[in-house]
Design an enzyme around this catalytic site. Sequence first.
Site, PDB file in Angstrom:
ATOM      1  N   GLY A  18       0.819  -1.187   0.000  1.00 13.38           N
ATOM      2  CA  GLY A  18       0.000   0.000   0.000  1.00 13.38           C
ATOM      3  C   GLY A  18       0.856   1.241   0.000  1.00 13.38           C
ATOM      4  O   GLY A  18       2.050   1.188  -0.306  1.00 13.38           O
ATOM      5  N   GLY A  21       4.004   1.209   2.410  1.00 15.36           N
ATOM      6  CA  GLY A  21       5.043   0.198   2.221  1.00 15.36           C
ATOM      7  C   GLY A  21       4.469  -1.137   1.813  1.00 15.36           C
ATOM      8  O   GLY A  21       3.327  -1.234   1.365  1.00 15.36           O
ATOM      9  N   VAL A  23       4.843  -5.657   2.737  1.00 12.36           N
ATOM     10  CA  VAL A  23       5.338  -6.728   3.586  1.00 12.36           C
ATOM     11  C   VAL A  23       5.526  -7.964   2.718  1.00 12.36           C
ATOM     12  O   VAL A  23       4.619  -8.346   1.968  1.00 12.36           O
ATOM     13  CB  VAL A  23       4.365  -7.034   4.742  1.00 12.36           C
ATOM     14  CG1 VAL A  23       4.873  -8.195   5.585  1.00 12.36           C
ATOM     15  CG2 VAL A  23       4.167  -5.806   5.610  1.00 12.36           C
ATOM     16  N   LYS A  38       9.212  -5.948   6.385  1.00 12.76           N
ATOM     17  CA  LYS A  38       8.364  -4.776   6.182  1.00 12.76           C
ATOM     18  C   LYS A  38       9.222  -3.658   5.581  1.00 12.76           C
ATOM     19  O   LYS A  38      10.125  -3.137   6.227  1.00 12.76           O
ATOM     20  CB  LYS A  38       7.765  -4.329   7.517  1.00 12.76           C
ATOM     21  CG  LYS A  38       6.875  -3.095   7.439  1.00 12.76           C
ATOM     22  CD  LYS A  38       6.341  -2.770   8.834  1.00 12.76           C
ATOM     23  CE  LYS A  38       5.469  -1.522   8.826  1.00 12.76           C
ATOM     24  NZ  LYS A  38       4.948  -1.214  10.182  1.00 12.76           N
ATOM     25  N   ASP A 132      -2.772   3.250  18.427  1.00 11.06           N
ATOM     26  CA  ASP A 132      -3.584   2.774  17.294  1.00 11.06           C
ATOM     27  C   ASP A 132      -4.119   1.371  17.540  1.00 11.06           C
ATOM     28  O   ASP A 132      -4.088   0.515  16.654  1.00 11.06           O
ATOM     29  CB  ASP A 132      -2.758   2.819  16.005  1.00 11.06           C
ATOM     30  CG  ASP A 132      -3.647   2.837  14.755  1.00 11.06           C
ATOM     31  OD1 ASP A 132      -4.832   3.207  14.880  1.00 11.06           O
ATOM     32  OD2 ASP A 132      -3.160   2.490  13.674  1.00 11.06           O
TER      33      ASP A 132
END
Length: 547
Positions: A18, A21, A23, A38, A132
Amino acid sequence: MNTWAVPGYTESLELGSGASGRVVLAVHKGTGIAVAVKYLSESLRLRPGFVHDFRAEARLLAGLNSPYVTGLYEYVESPDGAAIVMELVEGVSLRSLLTRQSPLDPEAALVILKGSLLGLADAHRLGVVHRDYKPENVLVTPDGASKLVDFGIAVTTGDSAGVAGTPSYMAPEQWTGAPATPAGDVYAATATFFECLTGHKPYPADNLAELALRHVDSPVPAEEVPEAVRSLVRRGLAKSPEERPSHAEAFVAELEAAAVAGYGPEWEERGRGRLAALAALLVLLRPSAHPGPETTTDTARTVLRPRAGGGGGRAHLWRPTRPGLIVAAVAALLAIVLAYGVPRNDSQAADQAAEAFATTSAQPGVESGPTSPTSSANPAESSASAGPPVPSPSGSQSPASDRPAVSATASAPTEETTQPGEATATPTPTTASPTTPAAPTVKDVAVSGFRQTGPTTGTATVSVTTDGTGPISVTVSWYTGDTSGQLGTPDGNPQTFDRSGATQYTFTVDHTFQGKGCYWSVQATTTPASAGGGASQQLLTRGCDIR
């Protein structure tokens, strides 16, 4: 697309990608252990602020030794890219689990809350606020355990880092950019717990301003949850941080008391069993490898879905207070900034809420991560210290195959993490030079996070910064003694790690001490030598009382 890859790993497939970045699944060439890598996106890597945050996430993970949180193997940075090498997980996100079955049984919801709260508690002890917590960042494994993941916007307790988080789970004070506190994480965890129990978020809204108002002014909807856990919901969703548990560990104690009182002493076993059955089913229904990216990662754009059936609901039954109006204005301004500052990309699959997952392939008896020393005269020491530690809850080492799975996921929730000013851009392809660069100058060597993990074991994090990508060697030596400020007597044999292909390396090493001194010391040196000669740290063991 950037073609740079972390040296020493063979990549097989992309698990998610996305704006921020991607993975990928990879295997460490030296040990054969599968990992998740990552990568920071090329567009963000060219912006110093995002690189700084990426490094900070790696440093945080390196110091956070918890069975309830993602494990770090190493952080690698070069002129062509930056990457965090993490453990893989077998499991599914709580978001996927709720999509499959919602609401959850109260005992299962309590198990999820407890597991991820324990991860928060370990972070809070180190002075770290996650900021978060949401269903996308909680992983449920086939044995029913829950893990906390993604510390991408975490900050130190007390930091004023602006408005950031996922709106539906943000505490009232988080909307105003107030200094971060563990009580904000407690609020988000309770909002997620509420969603597990009811099948919907505590404060649904049609727009960002209304959502802010509801978090600040609307009464806590405790009457919608079972009576046995209403006190938990009222405490965790209290409007003022002073009225909530001050940190996650205190909330765990309240949770256990309420669970036993409401559901009996066997509540956790029953809840874990229900979760295990559901998580295992979801894993079986989905393949362990995918031909392409399964989902996208978060972007800076905030998307709030209108409720099914249009308007109405409790939002129209109350009148906002003055503080609520102020927060709503801030939220509206934030929405404008995000709307005009971030390019839209409606072709992205933002409506899918799924996670990338894979099964660890570490073999029984393998006690090391993907970082392996190139020389050690003590074979037993080499096998126990060949890379990042594999901690067990007791602090001792355990085979990687027995370690609770922790995550490396890339998910695309329908409501995405808000970080004002973050924008997407088209990556610029770069290609690393095929030639082997000359040995660089070592600019800095640092030892951090040195701590005792057991009666005879300790762990430390080593960071090295160079001015080029050529090969270097890092030697880690251990000492014991009874004098503060002096290294003491060498303990065991030094460990040497070879590195190349980057300009910054961070990895964690652990050691079993043989000496009986009250002080333990660790020293890191490099070849070529750094200008400062190296770095060291010393600690007083828990078994000694020096007066």
